[in-house]
Design an enzyme around this catalytic site. Structure first.
Site, PDB file in Angstrom:
ATOM      1  N   ASN A  31       0.868  -1.176   0.000  1.00  0.00           N
ATOM      2  CA  ASN A  31       0.000   0.000   0.000  1.00  0.00           C
ATOM      3  C   ASN A  31       0.909   1.231   0.000  1.00  0.00           C
ATOM      4  OD1 ASN A  31      -1.792   2.048   0.484  1.00  0.00           O
ATOM      5  ND2 ASN A  31      -2.460   1.317   2.493  1.00  0.00           N
ATOM      6  N   LYS A  33       0.092   4.216  -0.185  1.00  0.00           N
ATOM      7  CA  LYS A  33      -0.588   5.372   0.417  1.00  0.00           C
ATOM      8  C   LYS A  33      -0.389   6.598  -0.476  1.00  0.00           C
ATOM      9  CE  LYS A  33      -0.238   3.135   4.868  1.00  0.00           C
ATOM     10  NZ  LYS A  33      -0.141   3.233   6.307  1.00  0.00           N
ATOM     11  N   HIS A 115      -9.540   1.052   4.927  1.00  0.00           N
ATOM     12  CA  HIS A 115      -8.279   1.240   5.643  1.00  0.00           C
ATOM     13  C   HIS A 115      -8.517   2.174   6.833  1.00  0.00           C
ATOM     14  CE1 HIS A 115      -4.169   2.427   6.562  1.00  0.00           C
ATOM     15  NE2 HIS A 115      -3.784   1.339   5.903  1.00  0.00           N
ATOM     16  N   GLU A 117      -6.929   4.599   7.926  1.00  0.00           N
ATOM     17  CA  GLU A 117      -6.734   6.025   7.624  1.00  0.00           C
ATOM     18  C   GLU A 117      -7.979   6.607   6.962  1.00  0.00           C
ATOM     19  OE1 GLU A 117      -3.037   5.426   5.573  1.00  0.00           O
ATOM     20  OE2 GLU A 117      -2.092   4.916   7.482  1.00  0.00           O
ATOM     21  N   GLU A 187      -5.196  -5.036  10.588  1.00  0.00           N
ATOM     22  CA  GLU A 187      -4.190  -3.998  10.816  1.00  0.00           C
ATOM     23  C   GLU A 187      -4.518  -3.261  12.119  1.00  0.00           C
ATOM     24  OE1 GLU A 187      -2.252  -2.778   6.765  1.00  0.00           O
ATOM     25  OE2 GLU A 187      -3.855  -1.405   7.256  1.00  0.00           O
ATOM     26  N   GLY A 193       2.560   2.385  10.817  1.00  0.00           N
ATOM     27  CA  GLY A 193       3.480   3.515  10.666  1.00  0.00           C
ATOM     28  C   GLY A 193       4.206   3.903  11.937  1.00  0.00           C
ATOM     29  N   SER A 234       3.621  -1.978  10.356  1.00  0.00           N
ATOM     30  CA  SER A 234       5.072  -1.949  10.589  1.00  0.00           C
ATOM     31  C   SER A 234       5.778  -3.257  10.203  1.00  0.00           C
ATOM     32  CB  SER A 234       5.380  -1.577  12.048  1.00  0.00           C
ATOM     33  OG  SER A 234       4.923  -0.271  12.331  1.00  0.00           O
TER      34      SER A 234
HETATM   35  P1  13P Z   1       3.092   0.446   7.694  1.00  0.00           P
HETATM   36  O1  13P Z   1       3.642  -0.828   7.126  1.00  0.00           O
HETATM   37  O2  13P Z   1       3.814   1.672   7.204  1.00  0.00           O
HETATM   38  O3  13P Z   1       2.977   0.383   9.193  1.00  0.00           O
HETATM   39  O4  13P Z   1       1.596   0.591   7.134  1.00  0.00           O
HETATM   40  C1  13P Z   1       0.725  -0.479   7.235  1.00  0.00           C
HETATM   41  C2  13P Z   1      -0.495  -0.167   6.476  1.00  0.00           C
HETATM   42  O5  13P Z   1      -1.275   0.691   6.860  1.00  0.00           O
HETATM   43  C3  13P Z   1      -0.738  -0.892   5.226  1.00  0.00           C
HETATM   44  O6  13P Z   1      -2.012  -0.660   4.753  1.00  0.00           O
END
Ligand code: 13P
Length: 276
Positions: A31, A33, A115, A117, A187, A193, A234
């Site tokens: 992803n 983002k 997601h 976010e 997740e 992150g 992560s």
């Molecule tokens: P990170 O791997 O940067 O923690 O992000 C995970 C994520 O949100 C994947 O959709």
């Protein structure tokens, strides 16, 4: 007599367990983002394509919308799949700024839905997410449905309630056939992150008991066994083994570490080694 009945009679329980596990092809999705211009995305996709040395793992890249066409061109003729990071539930209409599943299906096989976010910053709720899942399936896109608890919810002992409710509300009403096409990514929000990945045993517990357990209640054990469930939060080449060594975990949804070919390929190749 079903395929599984055959297996259980001919090779016994232990091997049947492995056979069931192996029926689900491992999946590593990146992803990106809101990162990478078209030029940068092309360079990254090309490097991943050239460096990929396995067919054991299904690989999916999820760039931002405007970067999808150039990554699509870069991946022509390879086995790497393409996904989007969001989709609207309507096919077309007056929805300024949105992108429909009809538009995506010309380019993508997958789409990330719900997601954290998007839930957090764009106020997506379970009903919107359910409509997006249905819209994706209607057009032959595979939803990667994200579920997971926040730190406050975890500390309040609410992980089970949150994860089961998110899973149930997004998928309730799907036919078993539709359900088999859905991928779920667990997740935990506090692991995204932050550099603070979940503990593998904890992630496995949530995935096995509460995500797959809810899928069993909704669709029955045979369908639930076929559905792939990923871990996200992560993930790095150093910690991926902690997750994919567990039969309940079918792969990973990777954020930060998917932005460099070296780290993303490291995760893919380690997954191939462990799951092969
Ligand atoms: P990170 O791997 O940067 O923690 O992000 C995970 C994520 O949100 C994947 O959709």
């Amino acid at each position: 007599m079903s395929f599984e009945d055959h297996l259980s009679i001919s090779i016994g329980d232990h091997i049947l367990h492995r056979a069931r596990w192996n029926m689900r092809q491992p999946l590593i999705a990146g992803n990106w983002k809101m990162n990478k211009t078209a030029t940068e995305g092309q360079v990254l996709a090309q490097a991943i394509r050239l460096g990929l040395q396995t067919s054991v793992v299904e690989v999916v890249l999820c760039p931002p919308f405007p970067v999808i066409p150039i990554v699509h061109a870069t991946l022509q003729g390879s086995s790497i799949r393409l996904g989007a990071q969001n989709v609207h539930w309507e096919d077309a209409g007056a929805f300024t700024g949105e992108v429909s599943p009809v538009m995506l299906k010309e380019w993508c096989q997958y789409v990330i839905i719900g997601h954290s976010e998007r839930r957090q910053y764009f106020r997506e709720d379970d009903e919107m997410i359910r409509r997006k899942v249905l819209a994706a399936l209607r057009h032959g896109l595979i939803p990667i449905l994200c579920v997971g608890e926040t730190l406050a919810q975890r500390e309040a002992g609410e992980t089970e309630g949150v994860v089961t409710a998110q899973t149930r509300r997004a998928l309730e009403g799907l036919t078993p056939e539709q359900a088999t096409r859905v991928v779920i990514a667990y997740e935990p929000v506090w692991a995204i992150g932050t550099g603070r990945a979940a503990n593998g045993a904890d992630a496995e517990k949530v995935i096995q008991r509460w995500v797959r357990g809810t899928l069993e209640e909704l669709f029955g054990p045979a369908v639930a066994q076929q559905m792939r469930i990923l871990y996200g939060g992560s993930v790095t080449p150093e910690n991926i083994t902690e997750f994919i060594c567990r039969p309940a975990i079918d792969g990973a949804l990777v954020g930060g570490a998917s932005l460099r070919a070296e780290t993303f390929l490291g995760i893919i190749h380690e997954t191939a080694r462990v799951k092969a």
